[in-house]
Design a protein around this motif. Structure first.
Motif, mmCIF file in Angstrom:
data_model
loop_
_atom_site.group_PDB
_atom_site.id
_atom_site.type_symbol
_atom_site.label_atom_id
_atom_site.label_comp_id
_atom_site.label_asym_id
_atom_site.label_seq_id
_atom_site.Cartn_x
_atom_site.Cartn_y
_atom_site.Cartn_z
ATOM 1 N N LEU A 28 0.793 -1.305 0.036
ATOM 2 C CA LEU A 28 -0.022 0.002 0.113
ATOM 3 C C LEU A 28 0.844 1.359 0.274
ATOM 4 O O LEU A 28 0.550 2.344 -0.593
ATOM 5 C CB LEU A 28 -0.814 0.018 1.262
ATOM 6 C CG LEU A 28 -2.093 -1.014 1.216
ATOM 7 C CD1 LEU A 28 -2.775 -0.954 2.402
ATOM 8 C CD2 LEU A 28 -2.728 -1.088 0.012
ATOM 9 N N ILE A 31 -8.087 4.112 -2.032
ATOM 10 C CA ILE A 31 -9.021 3.444 -1.145
ATOM 11 C C ILE A 31 -8.552 2.034 -1.459
ATOM 12 O O ILE A 31 -8.445 1.628 -2.534
ATOM 13 C CB ILE A 31 -10.481 3.788 -1.334
ATOM 14 C CG1 ILE A 31 -11.347 3.187 0.022
ATOM 15 C CG2 ILE A 31 -11.028 3.518 -2.639
ATOM 16 C CD1 ILE A 31 -12.612 3.475 0.097
ATOM 17 N N VAL A 32 -8.701 1.114 -0.325
ATOM 18 C CA VAL A 32 -8.799 -0.459 -0.682
ATOM 19 C C VAL A 32 -10.374 -0.824 -0.466
ATOM 20 O O VAL A 32 -11.042 -0.343 0.830
ATOM 21 C CB VAL A 32 -7.907 -1.006 0.498
ATOM 22 C CG1 VAL A 32 -8.285 -2.569 0.357
ATOM 23 C CG2 VAL A 32 -6.656 -0.543 0.230
ATOM 24 N N ALA A 40 -6.135 -6.910 5.855
ATOM 25 C CA ALA A 40 -6.423 -5.683 5.284
ATOM 26 C C ALA A 40 -6.922 -4.588 6.134
ATOM 27 O O ALA A 40 -6.344 -3.465 6.027
ATOM 28 C CB ALA A 40 -7.713 -5.789 4.481
ATOM 29 N N CYS A 45 -4.318 -1.318 6.392
ATOM 30 C CA CYS A 45 -5.002 -0.019 6.009
ATOM 31 C C CYS A 45 -4.973 0.848 7.102
ATOM 32 O O CYS A 45 -4.554 2.103 7.083
ATOM 33 C CB CYS A 45 -6.514 -0.291 5.661
ATOM 34 S SG CYS A 45 -6.653 -0.831 3.963
ATOM 35 N N THR A 59 -1.200 2.376 7.490
ATOM 36 C CA THR A 59 -1.002 3.005 6.572
ATOM 37 C C THR A 59 -1.918 4.468 6.276
ATOM 38 O O THR A 59 -1.791 5.073 5.312
ATOM 39 C CB THR A 59 -0.715 2.464 5.094
ATOM 40 O OG1 THR A 59 -2.117 1.744 4.613
ATOM 41 C CG2 THR A 59 0.373 1.327 5.129
ATOM 42 N N VAL A 113 -4.804 4.113 4.690
ATOM 43 C CA VAL A 113 -5.637 3.931 3.650
ATOM 44 C C VAL A 113 -6.865 3.837 4.066
ATOM 45 O O VAL A 113 -7.102 2.893 4.783
ATOM 46 C CB VAL A 113 -4.781 3.127 2.623
ATOM 47 C CG1 VAL A 113 -5.741 2.953 1.474
ATOM 48 C CG2 VAL A 113 -3.500 3.513 2.355
ATOM 49 N N LEU A 116 -10.563 1.950 4.023
ATOM 50 C CA LEU A 116 -11.058 0.746 3.767
ATOM 51 C C LEU A 116 -12.285 0.597 3.826
ATOM 52 O O LEU A 116 -13.155 0.948 4.825
ATOM 53 C CB LEU A 116 -10.296 -0.411 4.880
ATOM 54 C CG LEU A 116 -10.573 -1.782 4.837
ATOM 55 C CD1 LEU A 116 -10.249 -2.615 3.269
ATOM 56 C CD2 LEU A 116 -10.476 -2.491 5.990
#
Length: 245
Positions: A57, A64-65, A80, A84, A87, A89, A91
Motif C-alpha cells: 500500500l 482506497i482499498v 487488510a 490499512c 498506512t 489508507v 478501507l
C-alpha cells in the motif's frame, strides 16, 4: 483503487469502475485454478500477511482499498484492516447478506467448521453433502461412520473421509440439478457455510423441497472498526470523487 477480490461482487465492482474510467487493480489470492478474472489490472498471489500488504500500500498508494473477498476469507480481511490502519489508507468492506431460513427449512447453525464436524459425527448414518470448500475438509477426515459427497472446485490437498465421493464442479447451480444430485446420492444432511448470494442458493432450495436437514456454518466476524456495506451500489456511492460516475 485496490480491490481485494475473488467474488462476483468484486468482478461487478471492477467492471463498473473501469467502465467509468477509474484506475483499478484487482488482487486475487490465487487459491483457485482458472479463476474468473475481473476486467482491468489484475494481480494474483498473496502479499505476505498484514506487513506485506502494508508495504504494498505504501508503494501502490491507492486512494482506497475495497475488501470484496469471500465472507469466510477472515485472514485476508484481518490483514487488510491491519494494513490499512497502519498506512492510513481508507478501507471499505463489501459483505453480501447471509442466507435466512425460510418456511420448511430444517437448519442447525454452528459457530465454525470444527463445530460442524463434531455435529456430523453424532448425526444419524447416511450420506453427508459437504459444500464447505477444500481447505476445511481435513476436520471430517476421521469420520468413518458416514458416506460423504464432497463438491469442490479444485482437487483436494488434504485428507478426506474414508468413504468419499468427490465431485469437481463450480457454480452457479440450478434447482433441477441440485435436486437431482441430492436424490441420486440419497443425501441425508447438507453442510454449507453461510456464504449468501444467489450462485449456490439452489442447494438450500432443493434441501427444503426434499426435507433434507442443513447444517449452516456461521460467518466469522468482521475486524473491529471496519466500515461495511452489503451491495456494490453501496460501495460505489461511498467512493471518493464519484469514481463510478
Amino acid at each position: 483503487m485496490l480491490v481485494l477480490g475473488g467474488t462476483g461482487e468484486a468482478r461487478d465492482l471492477a467492471r463498473r469502475l473501469v467502465t467509468a474510467g477509474a484506475d483499478v487493480t484487482s488482487s486475487l489470492a490465487g487459491r483457485v485454478s482458472r479463476p474468473a478474472l475481473p476486467v482491468g489490472d489484475v494481480r494474483i498471489g498473496g502479499f505476505g500477511g498484514a506487513a506485506g500488504l502494508a508495504e504494498f500500500l505504501r508503494e501502490f498508494a491507492p486512494t482506497i482499498v475495497v475488501d470484496a473477498t469471500h465472507p469466510f476469507a477472515a485472514t485476508i480481511s484481518a490483514n487488510a484492516a491491519a494494513a490499512c490502519a497502519a498506512t492510513s489508507v481508507p478501507l471499505l468492506v463489501v459483505c453480501r447478506p447471509g442466507w435466512t431460513a425460510r418456511a420448511g427449512d430444517d437448519w442447525t447453525r454452528v459457530s465454525d467448521i470444527a463445530a460442524a464436524a463434531e455435529h456430523v459425527r453424532t448425526s444419524p448414518a447416511g450420506t453427508v453433502f459437504l459444500t464447505t470448500g477444500r481447505r476445511d475438509l481435513a476436520v471430517f477426515a476421521d469420520d468413518d461412520r458416514h458416506d460423504y459427497l464432497v463438491r469442490i472446485v479444485d482437487p483436494p490437498d488434504v485428507p478426506l473421509p474414508p468413504r468419499t465421493t468427490l465431485l469437481l464442479d463450480r457454480g452457479p447451480y440450478d434447482l433441477d440439478r441440485e435436486r437431482a444430485l441430492l436424490q441420486a446420492h440419497d443425501v441425508r444432511l447438507l453442510v454449507t457455510k453461510d456464504s449468501g448470494g444467489p450462485l449456490t442458493v439452489a442447494k438450500l432450495d432443493a434441501a427444503r423441497e426434499l426435507g433434507v436437514p442443513v447444517l449452516v456454518v456461521d460467518r466469522p466476524p468482521l475486524p473491529d472498526g471496519v466500515t461495511a456495506v452489503d451491495t456494490v451500489d453501496a460501495v460505489l456511492s461511498r467512493l471518493p470523487g464519484s469514481a463510478a460516475g
